[in-house]
Design an enzyme around this catalytic site. Structure first.
Site, short mmCIF file in Angstrom:
data_model
loop_
_atom_site.label_atom_id
_atom_site.label_comp_id
_atom_site.label_asym_id
_atom_site.label_seq_id
_atom_site.Cartn_x
_atom_site.Cartn_y
_atom_site.Cartn_z
N LYS A 1 84.17 -39.80 -58.08
CA LYS A 1 83.14 -40.01 -57.04
C LYS A 1 81.76 -39.58 -57.54
O LYS A 1 80.78 -40.29 -57.38
CB LYS A 1 83.47 -39.20 -55.77
CG LYS A 1 84.83 -39.49 -55.19
CD LYS A 1 85.12 -38.63 -53.96
CE LYS A 1 85.14 -37.14 -54.19
NZ LYS A 1 86.34 -36.62 -54.88
N ARG B 1 84.95 -33.28 -45.85
CA ARG B 1 86.19 -32.99 -46.55
C ARG B 1 87.27 -32.49 -45.60
O ARG B 1 88.39 -32.23 -46.03
CB ARG B 1 85.89 -31.89 -47.56
CG ARG B 1 86.43 -32.11 -48.94
CD ARG B 1 86.03 -30.89 -49.75
NE ARG B 1 86.44 -30.93 -51.10
CZ ARG B 1 85.72 -31.39 -52.11
NH1 ARG B 1 84.55 -31.95 -51.88
NH2 ARG B 1 86.18 -31.31 -53.33
N ARG C 1 87.91 -32.61 -68.28
CA ARG C 1 86.62 -32.14 -67.78
C ARG C 1 86.47 -30.64 -68.03
O ARG C 1 85.39 -30.15 -68.32
CB ARG C 1 86.50 -32.45 -66.28
CG ARG C 1 85.16 -32.00 -65.70
CD ARG C 1 84.91 -32.61 -64.35
NE ARG C 1 85.60 -31.90 -63.29
CZ ARG C 1 85.59 -32.27 -62.01
NH1 ARG C 1 84.96 -33.37 -61.66
NH2 ARG C 1 86.23 -31.57 -61.11
N ARG D 1 84.39 -25.90 -66.06
CA ARG D 1 84.39 -25.46 -64.66
C ARG D 1 85.60 -24.60 -64.35
O ARG D 1 86.73 -24.99 -64.63
CB ARG D 1 84.39 -26.70 -63.74
CG ARG D 1 83.01 -27.13 -63.33
CD ARG D 1 83.01 -28.41 -62.54
NE ARG D 1 83.81 -28.36 -61.33
CZ ARG D 1 83.78 -29.32 -60.41
NH1 ARG D 1 82.99 -30.37 -60.58
NH2 ARG D 1 84.53 -29.23 -59.34
N ARG E 1 93.71 -27.35 -55.55
CA ARG E 1 92.80 -28.35 -54.98
C ARG E 1 93.53 -29.61 -54.54
O ARG E 1 93.15 -30.25 -53.57
CB ARG E 1 91.69 -28.68 -55.98
CG ARG E 1 90.58 -27.62 -55.95
CD ARG E 1 89.83 -27.55 -57.24
NE ARG E 1 89.07 -28.75 -57.50
CZ ARG E 1 88.85 -29.23 -58.72
NH1 ARG E 1 89.31 -28.61 -59.78
NH2 ARG E 1 88.14 -30.32 -58.88
P1 ADP Z 1 85.99 -32.10 -56.83
O1 ADP Z 1 85.82 -33.35 -56.01
O2 ADP Z 1 86.32 -32.40 -58.25
O3 ADP Z 1 86.92 -31.10 -56.20
P2 ADP Z 1 83.46 -30.96 -55.89
O4 ADP Z 1 82.33 -30.57 -56.74
O5 ADP Z 1 83.25 -32.02 -54.86
O6 ADP Z 1 84.60 -31.36 -56.93
O7 ADP Z 1 84.02 -29.66 -55.11
C1 ADP Z 1 84.34 -28.48 -55.78
C2 ADP Z 1 84.64 -27.35 -54.78
O8 ADP Z 1 83.49 -27.11 -53.94
C3 ADP Z 1 85.78 -27.57 -53.80
O9 ADP Z 1 87.04 -27.25 -54.35
C4 ADP Z 1 85.38 -26.61 -52.66
O10 ADP Z 1 85.67 -25.26 -52.98
C5 ADP Z 1 83.88 -26.74 -52.62
N1 ADP Z 1 83.41 -27.80 -51.68
C6 ADP Z 1 82.69 -28.90 -52.00
N2 ADP Z 1 82.44 -29.64 -50.91
C7 ADP Z 1 83.01 -29.00 -49.87
C8 ADP Z 1 83.11 -29.28 -48.47
N3 ADP Z 1 82.58 -30.39 -47.92
N4 ADP Z 1 83.80 -28.39 -47.69
C9 ADP Z 1 84.35 -27.28 -48.22
N5 ADP Z 1 84.31 -26.97 -49.51
C10 ADP Z 1 83.64 -27.81 -50.35
#
Ligand code: ADP
Length: 195
Positions: free
Chosen positions: A25, A97, A136, A142, A153
């Site tokens: 995404k 989310r 990654r 990360r 996750r």
């Molecule tokens: P990915 O899609 O690879 O998990 P992101 O960068 O979107 O990577 O998210 C990484 C982390 O950031 C999530 O595991 C969570 O801890 C936090 N996070 C991101 N967006 C949200 C959200 N909308 N609500 C709650 N936690 C979030």
């Protein structure tokens, strides 16, 4: 209609990208926003920025983030709310989310008399995802791409975020794309889905 023509016509587009971690995404959102001059709102990037700056919010979020857990809804909503009032031509990546976040987004948008134009669901296969996330980790380092956090996750995705796809499906708002294969291939399918 091609993307260039969408941009030319000045159509406002509010798009949500949904899909499991590692579905691509962020990569696709960055490419599209570069090309169209749209805003790319990634709650993950916003949280990483808060953590890097060591803000109070960042320090609080870190205790959830590092383990691969979601940051609490109130925190994320507080962080993004003020950005939603001015959301024309935006790709939301990583938000909403949870169903609570999705309902809040609908409420906030209805207050300003607008709604989402597209919800794009990135369909992928779990085996390929784990491979992508491991790669990654080698490149970006990360902490939440460590094997244990990846597993966490995925569980969190299935429990909290998969219901968001159903939430939008109930209203017929989801366009599903095949997110396997090359970045370029996905980009083509995405362009078709948006146009
Ligand atoms: P990915 O899609 O690879 O998990 P992101 O960068 O979107 O990577 O998210 C990484 C982390 O950031 C999530 O595991 C969570 O801890 C936090 N996070 C991101 N967006 C949200 C959200 N909308 N609500 C709650 N936690 C979030």
């Amino acid at each position: 209609m091609t993307l260039a023509r969408i941009a030319l016509k000045g159509l406002a587009l509010r798009i949500v990208f949904l899909g499991p971690p590692g579905a691509g995404k962020g990569t696709q959102a960055a490419m599209l926003t570069d090309e169209l001059g749209y805003q790319h709102l990634s709650t993950g990037d916003m949280i990483r920025d808060e953590m890097a700056r060591g803000t109070e919010l960042g320090q609080f979020a870190k205790t959830f983030y590092d383990k691969g857990n979601l940051v609490p809804d109130e925190t994320v909503i507080d962080m993004i709310k003020f950005r939603l009032a001015d959301i024309e031509d935006v790709i939301l990546d990583g938000f909403p989310r949870t169903v609570v976040q999705a309902a809040t987004l609908d409420d906030e948008l209805s207050k300003i008399g607008v709604s989402l134009d597209r919800v794009i669901f990135f369909r992928v296969d779990v085996e390929e995802l784990v491979e992508r996330l491991e790669k990654r980790r080698e490149i970006e380092g990360r902490v939440d791409d460590e094997p244990e956090a990846i597993r966490r996750r995925m569980d969190v995705y299935n429990r909290e975020t998969a219901p968001v796809v159903d939430y939008y499906r109930d209203n017929d708002r989801v366009t599903e794309i095949d997110a396997l294969g090359t970045i370029e291939g996905v980009r083509e399918r995405l362009t078709e889905a948006i146009a």
